[in-house]
Design a protein around this motif. Sequence first.
Motif, PDB file in Angstrom:
ATOM      1  N   ARG A 144       1.124   9.576  -5.421  1.00  0.00           N
ATOM      2  CA  ARG A 144       1.507  10.893  -4.875  1.00  0.00           C
ATOM      3  C   ARG A 144       2.479  11.616  -5.799  1.00  0.00           C
ATOM      4  O   ARG A 144       2.390  12.829  -5.996  1.00  0.00           O
TER       5      ARG A 144
ATOM      6  N   TRP B 250       0.796   4.192  -2.778  1.00  0.00           N
ATOM      7  CA  TRP B 250       0.556   5.588  -2.383  1.00  0.00           C
ATOM      8  C   TRP B 250       1.639   6.502  -2.967  1.00  0.00           C
ATOM      9  O   TRP B 250       1.344   7.598  -3.467  1.00  0.00           O
TER      10      TRP B 250
ATOM     11  N   ASP C 241       0.831  -1.205   0.000  1.00  0.00           N
ATOM     12  CA  ASP C 241       0.000   0.000   0.000  1.00  0.00           C
ATOM     13  C   ASP C 241       0.864   1.253   0.000  1.00  0.00           C
ATOM     14  O   ASP C 241       0.532   2.243  -0.665  1.00  0.00           O
TER      15      ASP C 241
ATOM     16  N   TRP D 187       1.479   9.164   4.785  1.00  0.00           N
ATOM     17  CA  TRP D 187       0.884   7.891   4.401  1.00  0.00           C
ATOM     18  C   TRP D 187       0.397   7.113   5.632  1.00  0.00           C
ATOM     19  O   TRP D 187      -0.717   6.587   5.641  1.00  0.00           O
TER      20      TRP D 187
END
Length: 781
Positions: free
Chosen positions: A394, A390, A386, A448
């Motif tokens: 991003r 991310w 994950d 995050w």
Amino acid sequence: MAVKTILFLLLALSAACCAAQVAVFEAGSPGGSLRICENPSDARWDGKYVLENTTEGYCVRPEGSRDFLYFALEPELRKAAGSCPWLVIECESDSIGMLNMKYVSSTDRWQKADPVRLSPSLGRDRICVPLPDAAFNGSENGGADFRLEASSLRVYSVEVHKEKPEGYADAYGEERAKQILSSFEDLPQSRPGEGMMYVLGDSIYDVVVPPTERWKIPFGHNSDPATQAMHRSLGATSLESYVTWELCEPFEKGGWQWDNWDRQVEGLQQRGLKLTPFLILGPAYSVPAWFRETEDHVPCVCLEHGTESKIESLWNPRLKPWVERFLSEFAKRYNDPAKLETVLLGIQGDYGEAIYSVSGGWTQIIPGEYHSHNGFWCGDPYALEDYRRWLRERFGSVKALNRRWRTSFDSFEEADFPARGEEVGRYMQSLPKADKYVKRQYLDFMEWYRGAMGRLADEWMGIAEKCFDKRIPVYLCTGGNMEPQHGSDFSLQCKIAAKHHGGVRITNEGSEYKWNNCLVRLIDTACRFYGAGFGHEPATDVALNGLTARIYGAAVSGADQLHEYARNVFATAERTAIHRKYIGCLKRYPKPVVPVALFYPLTGMTLDIAREWGRFTNFSARLRDIVDHDFLDERLIRDGALKNYDVLVLQGGDLVEPSEALKLRRFAENGGRVVIVGQDRLVDSEGSGESERLLMAGKCKKGEVARVRDLREARAYVTEALKGRYPIYDFADDNVFGAQPAPDILLLHNATAEEKEAKYLWKGREHSFVMEPYSIKEVKL
């Protein structure tokens, strides 16, 4: 003839009662076969007690604030007591509470008997209780066989019988229950103000229950009718109970057990109360053992040790359907605003707050010991997957990521967490002096890590919103102080709650108002700004002054609920009296007047929590004694919350990023005042002077950016800025606090144990009055 018959029967009954009597203690009568132990070597009891001659006769009570009385039989009588003796205790207490007993059994010298409810309105009370599996041998402190414990306890006599004596009502029987219920229904009724939810909780877990029986004893309130009536008299609008998945489906999939909650809801409704269920799935104690044997169980793993917990991982891809199933099954049965006041969600961590594991404590009673500590809990493979996803979303390209972090990754699959293993601790200590690239990587990681908790909260709130009637507000439970390892982001959680028309409950209050304010005010500010409900809960027991401090804090902040542990209210007669006197001050003020805000430097705290948290709270506590103020973190400033204030205070040493400095400058250009206390130069996370340049770019058109040396000068500055438009209330460093919860009301709180003079200036006139210790005073403007 009839008189003789009655007399004979009474004598026969007396003989029967006395026949099994083994020993007796009578206050004021020396030489009994049951004695008080005068030197039991207990940390909370030194053997001192007081003999009193009251209108009810002689009694004994523990001296001072002590609450134990130890008793011992004469040695030759211990065997005669048998294995299940009964105690007949004549006593009274001024407090609404419990008589607790511990005695020597065959397996434990501190065996707990089931507690007995006390009621002051019963006066001199007679209690008859069994002590199963007793084995008196004098092995408790001071040679005692059993002890009695209750607040404000006065004991007239104690009898030990080998078997249940005739003519006495069992303390756990129906007759006694009706007597206690009636006494509580006759108590004076206290109530909070209109629109305020007052939620009472109770002890979580007092005994170790065998796994096969544990589902029969819910966490929190497993309340009987008398307890419900007692809590209603104290002003409760609902009682909170821990509803864990493990309790509802303990043995196998589909084996739902709802009897406890059915009984609770029915009893509460009969007494004008509702249930506030704390629905918990994720913490180790909330997950059934059978589920942990399935492939759907994915535990958290800590970065420092690579060790699994028993808490479910946030990133477990198979957990969401189980959450949906649990919430929907509960809602199918109880989704009725006549039954539920609110729903509280327990989504993660050790206890159910929206934070990562910190310390297991009592939660390990059920699942057994598990790895838990204050650390980073993203060591499982789903978490790393994950994180990389991310980063890709991003930054878009690995080239952009390398440029920001000064790394040389060929792909996002090479990116890892900033540190692992033993390096985690050293890495965290090095951050305050690290270069800007290291800080960037860490701040991105924290965005995050906190965001993952936010996404879990969003998921739960969305499911609950669909499951429950819109008239039943859903609250997210959170706690802690947002230190990095907790993974919480309060303003984000409040924004998520508002998105789903819910609220947030923060669980970390204590007894001192000014410190409580430091812990909860960011939640309060953010929920009001975004449009969410909110409430406060104590972390544990509070002192006497904490009762009014917490009522005051909830009222002036605009909260719509307050949670209190019932034991904090009825532990002593003095506590109950204070509560009854001030619970009416607990009112719902949806739009408090707060013209001053304090910058909450979350970025600075994230980089150096050890230094920044203490510095911030000490400054805020001193500033709060002078003037009420909200907290604004970077998100609230970015989202436009500055427009609601006249003055923003920056404390010396705050780290301010250029993006926030620009917002502060625009605030001042539009008429706001920024006052910087004890700071010569603003700095940002990368050590540049850009924030200083942006904020101090010449004279403002309408407002002002000012620097003052200390809090004394800040007080003078803020007083002058507010004078004429707002009441100036007790701007003194004296632990007397003022706030304006509504345009026409001042609410003041004396947080000291002494009488204090309080003052306020309004429309050119100064007013003053004397406040009692720990009191709250409402003033109509």
